[in-house]
Design a protein around this motif. Structure first.
Motif, PDB file in Angstrom:
ATOM      1  N   UNK A   1       0.828  -1.204   0.000  1.00 31.54           N
ATOM      2  CA  UNK A   1       0.000   0.000   0.000  1.00 31.54           C
ATOM      3  C   UNK A   1       0.869   1.264   0.000  1.00 31.54           C
ATOM      4  N   UNK A   2       2.032   1.224   0.636  1.00 35.03           N
ATOM      5  CA  UNK A   2       2.921   2.390   0.635  1.00 35.03           C
ATOM      6  C   UNK A   2       3.436   2.669  -0.775  1.00 35.03           C
ATOM      7  N   UNK A   3       3.877   1.631  -1.468  1.00 28.93           N
ATOM      8  CA  UNK A   3       4.370   1.810  -2.842  1.00 28.93           C
ATOM      9  C   UNK A   3       3.242   2.295  -3.752  1.00 28.93           C
TER      10      UNK A   3
ATOM     11  N   UNK B   1       1.018  16.581  -1.609  1.00 29.37           N
ATOM     12  CA  UNK B   1       1.941  16.545  -0.471  1.00 29.37           C
ATOM     13  C   UNK B   1       1.398  15.721   0.677  1.00 29.37           C
ATOM     14  N   UNK B   2       0.087  15.796   0.908  1.00 28.32           N
ATOM     15  CA  UNK B   2      -0.536  14.978   1.946  1.00 28.32           C
ATOM     16  C   UNK B   2      -0.426  13.498   1.589  1.00 28.32           C
ATOM     17  N   UNK B   3      -0.644  13.154   0.320  1.00 29.21           N
ATOM     18  CA  UNK B   3      -0.474  11.765  -0.128  1.00 29.21           C
ATOM     19  C   UNK B   3       0.951  11.290   0.157  1.00 29.21           C
ATOM     20  N   UNK B   4       1.942  12.149  -0.091  1.00 27.87           N
ATOM     21  CA  UNK B   4       3.339  11.775   0.156  1.00 27.87           C
ATOM     22  C   UNK B   4       3.586  11.565   1.648  1.00 27.87           C
TER      23      UNK B   4
ATOM     24  N   UNK C   1       4.941   8.153   3.594  1.00 20.86           N
ATOM     25  CA  UNK C   1       6.082   8.078   4.514  1.00 20.86           C
ATOM     26  C   UNK C   1       5.676   7.363   5.797  1.00 20.86           C
ATOM     27  N   UNK C   2       4.492   7.672   6.325  1.00 20.18           N
ATOM     28  CA  UNK C   2       4.006   6.976   7.528  1.00 20.18           C
ATOM     29  C   UNK C   2       3.884   5.480   7.277  1.00 20.18           C
ATOM     30  N   UNK C   3       3.385   5.116   6.116  1.00 22.15           N
ATOM     31  CA  UNK C   3       3.227   3.697   5.790  1.00 22.15           C
ATOM     32  C   UNK C   3       4.581   2.999   5.670  1.00 22.15           C
TER      33      UNK C   3
END
Length: 127
Positions: free
Chosen positions: A14-16, A39-42, A46-48
């Motif tokens: 899901x992160x990729x 930017x929020x998606x990015x 990063x959290x994932x």
């Protein structure tokens, strides 16, 4: 561990996908027009990645459930209500089924591992 219950694998998938589709494809489609959303998606990506690569065991399971569960619920609500994001449908059906599965699996595996005891052997359980 069965691949369906492997929280790390689902978090990495899901992160990729979030970075490729949420950041890359959104930027290619929208450009600088919606840079704050991209930017929020990015940041979520990063959290994932952090949850997948820097944690393990119970901590990873709980992070997966807390990070991915609400997004899964959001997809269900967005699809049911026909919500839109940046002028496009947020979760058009049937296209929304894939993201629901991708966000739902780490949440499900996280819930299943929520109370795992990292120090005990798999056959040892507390009453």
């Amino acid at each position: 561990m069965n691949i369906l219950h492997n929280t790390k694998i689902w978090l990495l998938i899901i992160a990729v996908m979030h970075m490729l589709m949420g950041v890359g494809a959104s930027y290619a489609q929208l450009g600088n027009e919606h840079l704050a959303m991209i930017g929020f998606f990015a940041a979520v990506g990063v959290y994932l990645f952090y949850a997948a690569l820097m944690t393990e065991g119970q901590e990873q399971s709980r992070l997966a459930a807390v990070l991915c569960g609400p997004v899964f619920v959001w997809f269900v609500i967005a699809a049911a209500m026909g919500l839109d994001m940046a002028g496009e449908p947020a979760a058009p059906f049937p296209e929304a089924i894939v993201p629901m599965i991708l966000w739902g699996m780490p949440a499900l595996s996280g819930v299943m591992g929520w109370n795992m005891d990292d120090s005990a052997a798999p056959e040892a359980t507390e009453a």
